[in-house]
Design a protein around this motif. Structure first.
Motif, PDB file in Angstrom:
ATOM      1  N   ILE A   1       0.825  -1.214   0.000  1.00 26.86           N
ATOM      2  CA  ILE A   1       0.000   0.000   0.000  1.00 26.86           C
ATOM      3  C   ILE A   1       0.856   1.260   0.000  1.00 26.86           C
ATOM      4  CG2 ILE A   1      -1.602   1.361   1.413  1.00 26.86           C
ATOM      5  CD1 ILE A   1      -3.000  -0.797  -0.054  1.00 26.86           C
ATOM      6  N   THR A   2       1.998   1.217   0.679  1.00 26.85           N
ATOM      7  CA  THR A   2       2.879   2.390   0.710  1.00 26.85           C
ATOM      8  C   THR A   2       3.345   2.746  -0.692  1.00 26.85           C
ATOM      9  OG1 THR A   2       3.639   1.871   2.940  1.00 26.85           O
ATOM     10  CG2 THR A   2       5.034   3.319   1.628  1.00 26.85           C
ATOM     11  N   LEU A   3       3.704   1.753  -1.470  1.00 28.55           N
ATOM     12  CA  LEU A   3       4.150   1.999  -2.840  1.00 28.55           C
ATOM     13  C   LEU A   3       3.003   2.523  -3.700  1.00 28.55           C
ATOM     14  CD1 LEU A   3       6.372  -1.155  -3.517  1.00 28.55           C
ATOM     15  CD2 LEU A   3       6.984   0.999  -2.401  1.00 28.55           C
ATOM     16  N   VAL A   4       1.815   1.989  -3.484  1.00 21.19           N
ATOM     17  CA  VAL A   4       0.646   2.439  -4.240  1.00 21.19           C
ATOM     18  C   VAL A   4       0.332   3.896  -3.914  1.00 21.19           C
ATOM     19  CG1 VAL A   4      -1.830   2.084  -4.621  1.00 21.19           C
ATOM     20  CG2 VAL A   4      -0.306   0.112  -4.419  1.00 21.19           C
ATOM     21  N   ARG A   5       0.423   4.254  -2.628  1.00 24.40           N
ATOM     22  CA  ARG A   5       0.152   5.648  -2.235  1.00 24.40           C
ATOM     23  C   ARG A   5       1.164   6.594  -2.860  1.00 24.40           C
ATOM     24  NH1 ARG A   5      -3.284   7.112   1.550  1.00 24.40           N
ATOM     25  NH2 ARG A   5      -3.209   5.083   2.591  1.00 24.40           N
ATOM     26  N   THR A   6       2.419   6.186  -2.894  1.00 29.47           N
ATOM     27  CA  THR A   6       3.451   7.014  -3.519  1.00 29.47           C
ATOM     28  C   THR A   6       3.171   7.178  -5.010  1.00 29.47           C
ATOM     29  OG1 THR A   6       5.095   6.299  -1.901  1.00 29.47           O
ATOM     30  CG2 THR A   6       5.928   7.211  -3.962  1.00 29.47           C
ATOM     31  N   PHE A   7       2.762   6.097  -5.670  1.00 33.13           N
ATOM     32  CA  PHE A   7       2.430   6.158  -7.097  1.00 33.13           C
ATOM     33  C   PHE A   7       1.304   7.160  -7.356  1.00 33.13           C
ATOM     34  CE2 PHE A   7      -0.779   4.502 -10.117  1.00 33.13           C
ATOM     35  CZ  PHE A   7      -0.129   4.809 -11.300  1.00 33.13           C
ATOM     36  N   VAL A   8       0.224   7.090  -6.581  1.00 30.19           N
ATOM     37  CA  VAL A   8      -0.919   7.983  -6.782  1.00 30.19           C
ATOM     38  C   VAL A   8      -0.515   9.433  -6.525  1.00 30.19           C
ATOM     39  CG1 VAL A   8      -3.207   8.627  -5.899  1.00 30.19           C
ATOM     40  CG2 VAL A   8      -2.647   6.220  -6.317  1.00 30.19           C
ATOM     41  N   THR A   9       0.272   9.675  -5.483  1.00 28.22           N
ATOM     42  CA  THR A   9       0.707  11.037  -5.179  1.00 28.22           C
ATOM     43  C   THR A   9       1.568  11.590  -6.299  1.00 28.22           C
ATOM     44  OG1 THR A   9       0.690  10.488  -2.818  1.00 28.22           O
ATOM     45  CG2 THR A   9       1.870  12.480  -3.467  1.00 28.22           C
ATOM     46  N   ALA A  10       2.471  10.787  -6.827  1.00 30.87           N
ATOM     47  CA  ALA A  10       3.321  11.222  -7.934  1.00 30.87           C
ATOM     48  C   ALA A  10       2.497  11.470  -9.190  1.00 30.87           C
ATOM     49  CB  ALA A  10       4.405  10.183  -8.201  1.00 30.87           C
ATOM     50  N   ALA A  11       1.505  10.618  -9.435  1.00 27.64           N
ATOM     51  CA  ALA A  11       0.652  10.792 -10.609  1.00 27.64           C
ATOM     52  C   ALA A  11      -0.175  12.073 -10.505  1.00 27.64           C
ATOM     53  CB  ALA A  11      -0.264   9.580 -10.774  1.00 27.64           C
ATOM     54  N   ASP A  12      -0.693  12.357  -9.325  1.00 27.89           N
ATOM     55  CA  ASP A  12      -1.526  13.550  -9.140  1.00 27.89           C
ATOM     56  C   ASP A  12      -0.713  14.830  -9.271  1.00 27.89           C
ATOM     57  OD1 ASP A  12      -3.807  12.086  -8.786  1.00 27.89           O
ATOM     58  OD2 ASP A  12      -3.744  12.117  -6.603  1.00 27.89           O
TER      59      ASP A  12
ATOM     60  N   MET B   1       8.149  14.341  -9.044  1.00 31.84           N
ATOM     61  CA  MET B   1       8.766  13.615  -7.937  1.00 31.84           C
ATOM     62  C   MET B   1       9.018  14.546  -6.759  1.00 31.84           C
ATOM     63  SD  MET B   1       9.327  10.338  -8.550  1.00 31.84           S
ATOM     64  CE  MET B   1       9.502   9.157  -9.908  1.00 31.84           C
ATOM     65  N   THR B   2       9.403  15.783  -7.053  1.00 30.11           N
ATOM     66  CA  THR B   2       9.720  16.746  -5.996  1.00 30.11           C
ATOM     67  C   THR B   2       8.481  17.092  -5.182  1.00 30.11           C
ATOM     68  OG1 THR B   2      11.496  17.690  -7.330  1.00 30.11           O
ATOM     69  CG2 THR B   2      10.682  19.023  -5.503  1.00 30.11           C
ATOM     70  N   VAL B   3       7.361  17.395  -5.876  1.00 34.93           N
ATOM     71  CA  VAL B   3       6.122  17.737  -5.175  1.00 34.93           C
ATOM     72  C   VAL B   3       5.613  16.531  -4.395  1.00 34.93           C
ATOM     73  CG1 VAL B   3       3.724  18.468  -5.463  1.00 34.93           C
ATOM     74  CG2 VAL B   3       5.528  19.517  -6.848  1.00 34.93           C
ATOM     75  N   ALA B   4       5.708  15.346  -4.994  1.00 39.99           N
ATOM     76  CA  ALA B   4       5.278  14.133  -4.294  1.00 39.99           C
ATOM     77  C   ALA B   4       6.107  13.908  -3.041  1.00 39.99           C
ATOM     78  CB  ALA B   4       5.387  12.923  -5.224  1.00 39.99           C
ATOM     79  N   ALA B   5       7.417  14.146  -3.131  1.00 41.42           N
ATOM     80  CA  ALA B   5       8.283  13.978  -1.966  1.00 41.42           C
ATOM     81  C   ALA B   5       7.887  14.932  -0.849  1.00 41.42           C
ATOM     82  CB  ALA B   5       9.743  14.205  -2.372  1.00 41.42           C
ATOM     83  N   ASN B   6       7.580  16.199  -1.195  1.00 37.51           N
ATOM     84  CA  ASN B   6       7.133  17.164  -0.186  1.00 37.51           C
ATOM     85  C   ASN B   6       5.826  16.719   0.454  1.00 37.51           C
ATOM     86  OD1 ASN B   6       9.295  18.922  -0.537  1.00 37.51           O
ATOM     87  ND2 ASN B   6       8.268  20.082  -2.149  1.00 37.51           N
ATOM     88  N   SER B   7       4.899  16.231  -0.357  1.00 40.13           N
ATOM     89  CA  SER B   7       3.595  15.816   0.158  1.00 40.13           C
ATOM     90  C   SER B   7       3.708  14.628   1.098  1.00 40.13           C
ATOM     91  CB  SER B   7       2.674  15.455  -1.009  1.00 40.13           C
ATOM     92  OG  SER B   7       2.439  16.576  -1.836  1.00 40.13           O
ATOM     93  N   LEU B   8       4.632  13.707   0.794  1.00 42.77           N
ATOM     94  CA  LEU B   8       4.761  12.477   1.576  1.00 42.77           C
ATOM     95  C   LEU B   8       5.818  12.574   2.666  1.00 42.77           C
ATOM     96  CD1 LEU B   8       4.621  10.048  -1.475  1.00 42.77           C
ATOM     97  CD2 LEU B   8       2.842  10.329   0.253  1.00 42.77           C
TER      98      LEU B   8
ATOM     99  N   GLY C   1       4.063  21.521   2.894  1.00 47.44           N
ATOM    100  CA  GLY C   1       2.748  20.904   2.948  1.00 47.44           C
ATOM    101  C   GLY C   1       2.508  19.953   1.792  1.00 47.44           C
ATOM    102  N   GLU C   2       1.257  19.541   1.652  1.00 49.05           N
ATOM    103  CA  GLU C   2       0.832  18.616   0.600  1.00 49.05           C
ATOM    104  C   GLU C   2      -0.072  19.367  -0.362  1.00 49.05           C
ATOM    105  OE1 GLU C   2      -2.130  14.733   0.198  1.00 49.05           O
ATOM    106  OE2 GLU C   2      -1.276  15.263   2.155  1.00 49.05           O
ATOM    107  N   CYS C   3       0.310  19.414  -1.611  1.00 53.72           N
ATOM    108  CA  CYS C   3      -0.470  20.143  -2.615  1.00 53.72           C
ATOM    109  C   CYS C   3      -1.760  19.390  -2.918  1.00 53.72           C
ATOM    110  CB  CYS C   3       0.354  20.337  -3.888  1.00 53.72           C
ATOM    111  SG  CYS C   3      -0.550  21.207  -5.187  1.00 53.72           S
ATOM    112  N   LEU C   4      -2.891  20.038  -2.646  1.00 54.80           N
ATOM    113  CA  LEU C   4      -4.188  19.438  -2.927  1.00 54.80           C
ATOM    114  C   LEU C   4      -4.723  19.873  -4.285  1.00 54.80           C
ATOM    115  CD1 LEU C   4      -5.945  19.885   0.541  1.00 54.80           C
ATOM    116  CD2 LEU C   4      -4.733  17.871  -0.324  1.00 54.80           C
ATOM    117  N   ARG C   5      -4.395  21.101  -4.684  1.00 53.74           N
ATOM    118  CA  ARG C   5      -4.893  21.601  -5.966  1.00 53.74           C
ATOM    119  C   ARG C   5      -4.104  22.848  -6.351  1.00 53.74           C
ATOM    120  NH1 ARG C   5     -11.146  22.015  -6.176  1.00 53.74           N
ATOM    121  NH2 ARG C   5     -11.021  24.229  -5.707  1.00 53.74           N
ATOM    122  N   VAL C   6      -3.976  23.065  -7.634  1.00 51.83           N
ATOM    123  CA  VAL C   6      -3.348  24.279  -8.163  1.00 51.83           C
ATOM    124  C   VAL C   6      -4.401  25.046  -8.937  1.00 51.83           C
ATOM    125  CG1 VAL C   6      -1.592  25.219  -9.716  1.00 51.83           C
ATOM    126  CG2 VAL C   6      -1.056  23.244  -8.270  1.00 51.83           C
TER     127      VAL C   6
END
Length: 289
Positions: A7-18, A22-29, A157-162
């Motif tokens: 599940i951890t890998l799946v969550r990282t995948f979804v965050t990176a896709a959204d 990689m940089t924004v996903a790293a900040n969010s996670l 923080g975690e980017c929810l929307r731009v």
């Protein structure tokens, strides 16, 4: 033989896709960029396929990645729902949420309703303020989580929307033609204020402040009566006001991020569950747009 997804890998995948980054996903996670890349690679190796390609605009899903994304979101939703239901006994107390004035009655209202219906035993306290004020309140422990509007870029923080920051004026109004330009801001600590004034200065616009006292209703009134123009996120503009396009002659404004901030320790169970509702609620709004 049954095989299980991490599940951890799946969550990282979804965050990176959204986020397509990689940089924004790293900040969010709250991970390093290297850790995010490694987790994506582990998922690709487990599935035996490539999920992302890189181009000049960032990450781009492959056709296989596109097929996985919807199922991955459903998997995470079910995982989070199970954890929330099984830990219901811990869901007591109060959540103090910091929200910018402009998002309370627009973007976030459906999320508040959904959370209170699901967890009626949790008391919600809303603290409204400008984004800089909310960041200070979170750091001081006065609130449990915060929605903060920030220029697109690095964030803790975690980017929810731009969203685009846009000029707003009265329907058919003429305030945009006045010299100096009358500008109405909710408060002098508004996150948009430095960006708006810098854009005006850079284009050589003379301006004057019409209103700054922290009351969004009064700011709206000054715009509605054509006393001034203002700058808001596009989704928060009332239907009876105009978004002023390039033909209005005003300087271009940048995009802003709506970011979710939690305390360093991550917050308690109720705050974490509220964070999940915020993520899913804004995602549904984006998909419906």
């Amino acid at each position: 033989m049954a095989r299980n997804l991490d599940i951890t890998l799946v969550r990282t995948f979804v965050t990176a896709a959204d986020s397509a980054s990689m940089t924004v996903a790293a900040n969010s996670l709250h991970l390093t960029q290297g850790a995010v890349s490694q987790q994506i690679r582990r998922l690709e190796e487990a599935l035996g396929c490539t999920l992302f390609e890189r181009d000049r605009r960032g990450l781009r899903l492959t056709p296989v990645g596109e097929r996985l994304l919807g199922k991955a979101r459903r998997l995470l939703g079910m995982n989070d729902e199970i954890w929330a239901e099984m830990s219901a006994s811990a869901m007591q107390g109060r959540v103090r949420l910091g929200v910018p004035y402009d998002l309370v009655g627009t973007t976030l209202a459906p999320v508040f309703r959904a959370y209170t219906e699901a967890w009626p035993q949790i008391d919600i306290s809303l603290v409204c303020g400008s984004s800089p004020e909310l960041a200070d309140a979170l750091a001081a422990g006065d609130i449990d989580l915060a929605i903060i509007e920030e220029p697109v870029g690095a964030t803790t923080g975690e980017c929810l929307r731009v969203e685009p920051l846009v000029w707003v004026g009265a329907r058919g109004g003429r305030a945009r033609l006045k010299h100096p330009l009358p500008v109405s801001m909710v408060t002098h600590t508004c996150a948009f204020r430095p960006v708006v004034l810098a854009a005006l200065r850079n284009q050589g616009f003379e301006w004057r402040t019409v209103f700054e006292n922290g009351n969004i209703e009064a700011t709206t009134a000054t715009v509605r009566t054509d006393l001034a123009v203002t700058a808001w996120l596009a989704s928060t503009v009332p239907a009876d006001l105009d978004i002023l396009g390039a033909d209005a002659g005003l300087p271009a404004l940048p995009n802003f991020s709506i970011n979710l901030h939690l305390p360093r320790h991550g917050g308690d169970t109720a705050a974490q569950e509220f964070a999940r509702y915020l993520r899913e609620g804004l995602l549904r709004q984006r998909e419906a747009a």
